[in-house]
Design a protein around this motif. Structure first.
Motif, mmCIF file in Angstrom:
data_model
loop_
_atom_site.group_PDB
_atom_site.id
_atom_site.type_symbol
_atom_site.label_atom_id
_atom_site.label_comp_id
_atom_site.label_asym_id
_atom_site.label_seq_id
_atom_site.Cartn_x
_atom_site.Cartn_y
_atom_site.Cartn_z
ATOM 1 N N VAL A 131 0.850 -1.183 0.000
ATOM 2 C CA VAL A 131 0.000 0.000 0.000
ATOM 3 C C VAL A 131 0.890 1.239 0.000
ATOM 4 N N LEU A 132 0.710 2.071 -1.010
ATOM 5 C CA LEU A 132 1.473 3.311 -1.095
ATOM 6 C C LEU A 132 0.858 4.321 -0.138
ATOM 7 N N GLN A 133 1.539 4.575 0.945
ATOM 8 C CA GLN A 133 1.007 5.451 1.989
ATOM 9 C C GLN A 133 1.687 6.804 1.900
ATOM 10 N N ARG A 134 0.895 7.820 1.626
ATOM 11 C CA ARG A 134 1.434 9.174 1.551
ATOM 12 C C ARG A 134 1.240 9.866 2.888
ATOM 13 N N PRO A 135 2.134 10.786 3.227
ATOM 14 C CA PRO A 135 2.009 11.488 4.509
ATOM 15 C C PRO A 135 0.695 12.251 4.663
ATOM 16 N N ASP A 136 0.041 12.616 3.541
ATOM 17 C CA ASP A 136 -1.182 13.413 3.636
ATOM 18 C C ASP A 136 -2.452 12.562 3.590
ATOM 19 N N ALA A 137 -2.308 11.234 3.631
ATOM 20 C CA ALA A 137 -3.496 10.373 3.619
ATOM 21 C C ALA A 137 -4.208 10.485 4.964
ATOM 22 N N ASP A 138 -5.476 10.896 4.942
ATOM 23 C CA ASP A 138 -6.161 11.133 6.209
ATOM 24 C C ASP A 138 -7.432 10.302 6.371
ATOM 25 N N SER A 139 -7.758 9.450 5.395
ATOM 26 C CA SER A 139 -8.953 8.618 5.513
ATOM 27 C C SER A 139 -8.610 7.311 6.224
ATOM 28 N N GLU A 140 -9.632 6.696 6.808
ATOM 29 C CA GLU A 140 -9.442 5.438 7.516
ATOM 30 C C GLU A 140 -9.919 4.276 6.665
ATOM 31 N N VAL A 148 -8.616 -7.490 8.223
ATOM 32 C CA VAL A 148 -7.581 -8.148 7.419
ATOM 33 C C VAL A 148 -6.202 -7.614 7.798
ATOM 34 N N LEU A 149 -6.108 -6.295 7.999
ATOM 35 C CA LEU A 149 -4.829 -5.702 8.383
ATOM 36 C C LEU A 149 -4.342 -6.259 9.720
ATOM 37 N N ALA A 150 -5.251 -6.437 10.650
ATOM 38 C CA ALA A 150 -4.860 -6.958 11.961
ATOM 39 C C ALA A 150 -4.255 -8.348 11.843
ATOM 40 N N ALA A 151 -4.755 -9.113 10.893
ATOM 41 C CA ALA A 151 -4.288 -10.495 10.746
ATOM 42 C C ALA A 151 -3.109 -10.636 9.796
ATOM 43 N N ARG A 152 -2.985 -9.727 8.815
ATOM 44 C CA ARG A 152 -2.045 -9.958 7.714
ATOM 45 C C ARG A 152 -0.946 -8.914 7.564
ATOM 46 N N SER A 153 -0.991 -7.809 8.314
ATOM 47 C CA SER A 153 -0.035 -6.734 8.042
ATOM 48 C C SER A 153 1.332 -7.016 8.656
ATOM 49 N N VAL A 154 2.349 -6.549 7.960
ATOM 50 C CA VAL A 154 3.741 -6.653 8.387
ATOM 51 C C VAL A 154 4.293 -5.233 8.425
ATOM 52 N N SER A 155 4.961 -4.870 9.511
ATOM 53 C CA SER A 155 5.396 -3.482 9.652
ATOM 54 C C SER A 155 6.528 -3.121 8.691
ATOM 55 N N ASP A 156 7.385 -4.079 8.370
ATOM 56 C CA ASP A 156 8.525 -3.822 7.492
ATOM 57 C C ASP A 156 8.299 -4.496 6.145
ATOM 58 N N PRO A 157 8.137 -3.724 5.064
ATOM 59 C CA PRO A 157 7.901 -4.358 3.765
ATOM 60 C C PRO A 157 9.033 -5.273 3.325
ATOM 61 N N GLN A 158 10.233 -5.051 3.855
ATOM 62 C CA GLN A 158 11.354 -5.931 3.519
ATOM 63 C C GLN A 158 11.184 -7.322 4.146
ATOM 64 N N ALA A 159 10.287 -7.422 5.121
ATOM 65 C CA ALA A 159 10.126 -8.685 5.844
ATOM 66 C C ALA A 159 8.993 -9.549 5.293
ATOM 67 N N LEU A 160 8.377 -9.159 4.188
ATOM 68 C CA LEU A 160 7.315 -9.969 3.597
ATOM 69 C C LEU A 160 7.874 -11.331 3.198
ATOM 70 N N PRO A 163 5.478 -16.476 -0.962
ATOM 71 C CA PRO A 163 5.029 -15.941 -2.245
ATOM 72 C C PRO A 163 3.841 -14.995 -2.164
ATOM 73 N N SER A 164 3.070 -15.029 -1.058
ATOM 74 C CA SER A 164 1.826 -14.241 -1.004
ATOM 75 C C SER A 164 1.319 -14.199 0.430
ATOM 76 N N GLY A 165 0.224 -13.424 0.639
ATOM 77 C CA GLY A 165 -0.526 -13.520 1.872
ATOM 78 C C GLY A 165 -0.400 -12.400 2.879
ATOM 79 N N GLN A 166 0.485 -11.412 2.640
ATOM 80 C CA GLN A 166 0.687 -10.376 3.641
ATOM 81 C C GLN A 166 0.514 -8.980 3.040
ATOM 82 N N ILE A 167 0.406 -7.991 3.927
ATOM 83 C CA ILE A 167 0.202 -6.589 3.538
ATOM 84 C C ILE A 167 1.255 -5.736 4.233
ATOM 85 N N ALA A 168 1.831 -4.796 3.498
ATOM 86 C CA ALA A 168 2.780 -3.858 4.094
ATOM 87 C C ALA A 168 2.563 -2.484 3.484
#
Length: 214
Positions: A131-140, A148-160, A163-168
């Motif tokens: 997900v391309l997150q811009r500093p000015d993104a203000d919507s939730e 899905v984010l609670a179950a699948r998100s990874v804080s560091d995109p380098q740590a994905l 082959p699939s299954g995660q969000i950064a």
């Protein structure tokens, strides 16, 4: 190690420096083997572009010429049906090795709209989502995505992993450029230089694209 392939879809009507800078930053940051720009033929969530698929494809090809990390994939233009991302992912997966990593690149607004996409809950079966997150993104994000984010998100995109299954989230240089803005400028006879690559501008001028019809 398998290949690492990113995909960025869009109408690219026209492709502009915002698309290209985002694609290049992601490709370099994630050390991708390639990032494919995939023009939509019939986008399900918006009106069909007034410029032909062939012209939009040609502009993207002109834009990435000479940039080794960025390539063009025209598979959605060959389908006689709406451009559903799940179909594209399934098609790509059928061509890749099991261990290859596939990264679907989405802007924040597109990501927030995922619950309206065709078979959206199956997307992560085939790819990771960046997900391309811009500093000015203000919507939730809507509740369905927060789960899905609670179950699948990874804080560091380098740590994905795998082959699939995660969000950064990937932070982006904010470039306030839109295809709508470019089309409006062209229709009113104003310059769009430095908003699109010179090769794309030359193509637009040569073909008389986006000009106001008399």
């Amino acid at each position: 190690m398998g290949k690492r392939i990113g995909i960025l879809g869009g109408t690219f009507n026209p492709v502009h420096v915002g698309h290209l800078r985002s694609a290049l930053e992601v490709a370099e940051q994630l050390d991708l083997d390639e990032l494919r720009l995939i023009p939509n033929a019939r986008p399900p969530h918006r009106e069909a572009p007034q410029v032909s698929a062939q012209d939009r494809l040609a502009m993207v090809e002109q834009a990435v010429a000479g940039v080794p990390l960025l390539t063009v994939d025209d598979r959605e233009l060959k389908r006689d049906r709406p451009s559903y991302s799940i179909d594209t992912l399934e098609s790509l997966r059928a061509e890749l090795a099991v261990e290859d990593q596939l990264f679907l690149v989405l802007g924040w607004d597109a990501f927030c709209g995922l619950p309206t996409w065709h078979r959206w809950e199956s997307l992560l079966d085939h790819c990771h989502i960046l997900v391309l997150q811009r500093p000015d993104a203000d919507s939730e994000a809507p509740q369905a995505l927060r789960d899905v984010l609670a179950a699948r998100s990874v804080s560091d995109p380098q740590a994905l992993a795998g082959p699939s299954g995660q969000i950064a989230f990937v932070w982006q240089t904010p470039l306030a450029v839109s295809a709508t803005q470019i089309r409006n400028l062209l229709a009113s006879g104003k310059s769009v230089r430095f908003l699109v690559p010179d090769a794309v501008l030359a193509y637009i001028n040569a073909r008389g694209l986006y000009r106001a019809q008399n």
